[in-house]
Write an enzyme that holds these catalytic residues in place. Sequence first.
Site, PDB file in Angstrom:
ATOM      1  N   HIS A   1      -3.348  -0.063   4.097  1.00 20.00           N
ATOM      2  CA  HIS A   1      -2.750   1.097   4.747  1.00 20.00           C
ATOM      3  C   HIS A   1      -3.616   1.591   5.899  1.00 20.00           C
ATOM      4  CE1 HIS A   1      -2.118   5.618   4.796  1.00 20.00           C
ATOM      5  NE2 HIS A   1      -0.977   5.147   5.237  1.00 20.00           N
TER       6      HIS A   1
ATOM      7  N   GLU B   1      -3.063  -0.539   8.862  1.00 25.59           N
ATOM      8  CA  GLU B   1      -1.793  -0.167   9.501  1.00 25.59           C
ATOM      9  C   GLU B   1      -2.022   0.947  10.525  1.00 25.59           C
ATOM     10  OE1 GLU B   1       1.428   2.993   8.747  1.00 25.59           O
ATOM     11  OE2 GLU B   1       1.189   1.780   6.930  1.00 25.59           O
ATOM     12  N   HIS B   2      -2.806   1.955  10.160  1.00 25.50           N
ATOM     13  CA  HIS B   2      -3.129   3.030  11.101  1.00 25.50           C
ATOM     14  C   HIS B   2      -3.912   2.501  12.295  1.00 25.50           C
ATOM     15  CE1 HIS B   2      -2.280   7.021   8.983  1.00 25.50           C
ATOM     16  NE2 HIS B   2      -1.841   6.101   8.131  1.00 25.50           N
TER      17      HIS B   2
ATOM     18  N   GLU C   1      -4.177  12.344   4.571  1.00 31.10           N
ATOM     19  CA  GLU C   1      -2.854  11.924   4.118  1.00 31.10           C
ATOM     20  C   GLU C   1      -2.824  11.810   2.603  1.00 31.10           C
ATOM     21  OE1 GLU C   1       0.167   8.109   4.628  1.00 31.10           O
ATOM     22  OE2 GLU C   1      -1.287   8.540   6.214  1.00 31.10           O
TER      23      GLU C   1
END
Length: 465
Positions: A80, A83-84, A160
């Site tokens: 993840h 991905e950022h 997040e």
Amino acid sequence: MSGLRGILYRSLHQTAWLTLLGMSLAGLPQTALSNPFEYKLANGLRIIVKEDRRAPTAVHMVWYHAGSMDEHNGTTGVAHLLEHMMFKGTPSVGAGEFSRLVAAAGGRDNAFTSKDYTAYFQQIPKQKLAQMMRLEADRMHHLTLDPKEYAQEIKVVMEERRLRTDDQPQARLFEQLTATAFQAHPYRTPVVGWMNDLENMTVRDARAWYERWYAPNNAFVVVVGDVDHREVFQLAEKHYGPIRPHTLPERKPQIEPAQDGIRRLTVKAPAELPVVALAYKTPVLRDVEKDTEPYALQMLAAVLDGHDAARFTRSLVREQRLAVSAGTSYDAISRGPGLFYLVGSPSEGKTRAELEAGFRAELMRIASEGVTAEELVRARAQLVASQIYKRDSMFAQAMEIGQLETAGIPYTAETRILEKLQAVTAEQVREVVKKYFRDDRLTVAELDPQPLPKTSRKSTISTRH
């Protein structure tokens, strides 16, 4: 679902509707059956194109066969995080410029990471497709991974996690439920990662993940829209073709050991209502033709939940007043093992134990008496409608292709899956309940609500790419 009206006239849905109406596919012209189209580049990248002429737009998606289930202890959340970082620049496109360029082209973009995959997409006017391919190909093999950008983005990812998990009682409940249900399989770890791993992660971890999994031979491209597949293949050759493949890591089997008995956990968190969640280990789709149980489980979920006349709403909410809400969740398409969830909040004056007993009683009733013909007809219509309605959206069509492929199910089996769903019998539904909904496959999680704080914490960091 409101039914199947309003779709029959669309020629793009012809094959599904002929199937739905019990007609043969053999008489269709070949052109109706050849869409989508596929092409494989020399570097191993597959290009899947579905032509849809209803609007002058296109969806462009790049799917990588790498998700959180491919991570190792100590670096959970790295899929993840990467991905950022994919939005943080290459030598030719500066940090944050990717999304600005997409917006300037009249489109929108984003990305998502799951346990099974990571995917990136743009929805754009069709004439901007070449630019999107150039941008995606650039970051597929030229990502900068600047330490300063990483230092900022890891804070965003941690925030997040706080906003979407730590501060959300039900998210915390399901995180702990999954971690308890699975002991060996990597599905036990959250996609966002454990906070301690995020706190100790470095840009080197992100770079190692990128170099390990981001390669054309570990990805595929899906394009759906008002395009000509031959032109798309030529664009793919131009932009993706020059990227070299590399040897991928060996993927070893990760089999979850058999469960020996019921597992229970309680999560205490500030919340307004208690929650009860039951998770039963169930199979997922592996062989479209040979498997029957995943289709029966999907039908069971539709019988129990999804409309006002479903069993849980009718029995647990309205008649017995055991619950203010009660539902199910089951996904038959995944790389790893499956769970079938029953989730609800007890009504005022009712306990979590009473709601759990109510859930179990509904399952026992199906195991002993089965489901009615009327329930099966309604559930079948609901499932078929949901599948058909996906084809009204270019994005949903691209998602369907990508999710099937990443789970190892050919996207060409979409119509056959629909046929198999329609063929599920009441006896098959009854049999899966008898076989899989037992205590030695069950994990029960309860949310014990604690007093709510007087003021809520506000984030100062945007979690948008």
